[in-house]
Enzyme design. Structure first.
Site, PDB file in Angstrom:
ATOM      1  N   LYS A  87       0.991  -1.545  -0.352  1.00 36.44           N
ATOM      2  CA  LYS A  87      -0.027  -0.047   0.076  1.00 36.44           C
ATOM      3  C   LYS A  87       1.134   1.433  -0.100  1.00 36.44           C
ATOM      4  O   LYS A  87       1.755   0.830   1.576  1.00 36.44           O
ATOM      5  CB  LYS A  87      -0.966  -0.172   1.556  1.00 36.44           C
ATOM      6  CG  LYS A  87      -2.430   0.585   1.312  1.00 36.44           C
ATOM      7  CD  LYS A  87      -3.120   0.471   2.392  1.00 36.44           C
ATOM      8  CE  LYS A  87      -3.863   1.328   2.529  1.00 36.44           C
ATOM      9  NZ  LYS A  87      -4.565   1.319   3.779  1.00 36.44           N
TER      10      LYS A  87
HETATM   11  O1  G3P Z   1      -8.654   1.902   4.033  1.00 36.76           O
HETATM   12  C1  G3P Z   1      -8.277   4.027   5.111  1.00 36.76           C
HETATM   13  C2  G3P Z   1      -9.144   3.728   6.854  1.00 36.76           C
HETATM   14  O2  G3P Z   1      -8.121   2.796   7.423  1.00 36.76           O
HETATM   15  C3  G3P Z   1      -9.123   5.411   7.257  1.00 36.76           C
HETATM   16  O3  G3P Z   1     -10.142   5.714   7.577  1.00 36.76           O
HETATM   17  O4  G3P Z   1     -12.186   5.948   9.490  1.00 36.76           O
HETATM   18  O5  G3P Z   1      -9.781   6.405   9.772  1.00 36.76           O
HETATM   19  O6  G3P Z   1     -10.786   7.586   7.575  1.00 36.76           O
HETATM   20  P1  G3P Z   1     -10.211   6.388   8.408  1.00 36.76           P
END
Ligand code: G3P
Length: 227
Positions: A87
């Site tokens: 990634k």
């Molecule tokens: O896959 C990306 C994710 O982990 C980010 O999520 O909730 O931190 O925006 P968030």
């Protein structure tokens, strides 16, 4: 649409896998830190996830900030197990590293994508997966779903044969917070939603299902008592 789990927690992954509908895992440095993981254990931990999910793509994120660093770390991560996807963030260094690693047959998930041009650049640089974020638009009172719609439509307009080792690009809806994000992503034809464990549980359960189960159980008890 396929479901990935967005976590680095082995117990959460094992439980979601036991439901029989898990198609992959995505992790990031914040999710790894949340498990209490130490720097020295990062790669062994990614290997444990890859082994637990043999045959399913497991995204492991590079923490390097230069193209050279990402290439070096990406090679190491990809070498841990055949199902590891590297990634990388979409930025100048990330795109350059994506191209170099894709040319070596490494599968890349390009993350932190917030616009269609970023997604198209990632696909051209050889990304196998592209991860547009939805919830973070909600955080700034913008519409993440309409941004996702643009990304899906633009990427699906083209044939990516020859651009990466599999000749296809899949869109992973990321930063998913609610079952409604999942519904909207599927309505748009996104290939995958990567969902944190708590939100995944909310997708499994519905209050009316719980109510239905409780009433079946109560009625069945009566049947048993009458027997
Ligand atoms: O896959 C990306 C994710 O982990 C980010 O999520 O909730 O931190 O925006 P968030």
């Amino acid at each position: 649409m396929k479901f990935f789990i967005d976590t680095a927690d082995l117990d959460e992954i094992a439980e979601a896998k036991s439901w029989g509908c898990l198609a992959g895992v995505t992790t990031n440095p914040s999710l790894y830190a949340r498990t209490g993981g130490k720097l020295a254990d990062f790669e062994p931990h990614m290997l444990k996830i890859a082994e637990l999910c043999e045959g399913l793509p497991v995204s492991a994120e590079s923490t390097a900030t230069t193209a050279e660093g990402m290439i070096e770390e990406g090679r190491r991560l990809a070498g841990l197990a055949p199902n590891i996807v590297v990634k990388l963030p979409v930025c100048e260094a990330g795109l350059a590293a994506c191209r170099a690693l894709a040319d070596e047959g490494v599968r890349i998930n390009m993350t932190l994508v917030f616009s269609a041009p970023q997604a198209l650049l990632a696909a051209n640089a050889g990304a196998r997966y592209i991860s547009p974020f939805v919830g973070r638009f909600d955080d700034i009172a913008q519409d993440g779903i309409s941004q996702l719609a643009d990304v899906v439509a633009c990427v699906k307009n083209y044939d990516w044969a020859g651009r990466n080792v599999d000749g296809e690009v899949e869109i992973i809806t990321a930063s998913v917070r609610t079952p409604n994000h999942v519904t909207q992503a599927a309505l748009l034809g996104a290939d995958i939603a990567t969902v944190p464990f708590a939100a995944l549980k909310k997708c499994v359960r519905h209050p009316l299902t719980d109510q239905g189960l409780a009433s079946f159980e109560a009625d069945w008890k009566k049947v048993v008592e009458q027997a």
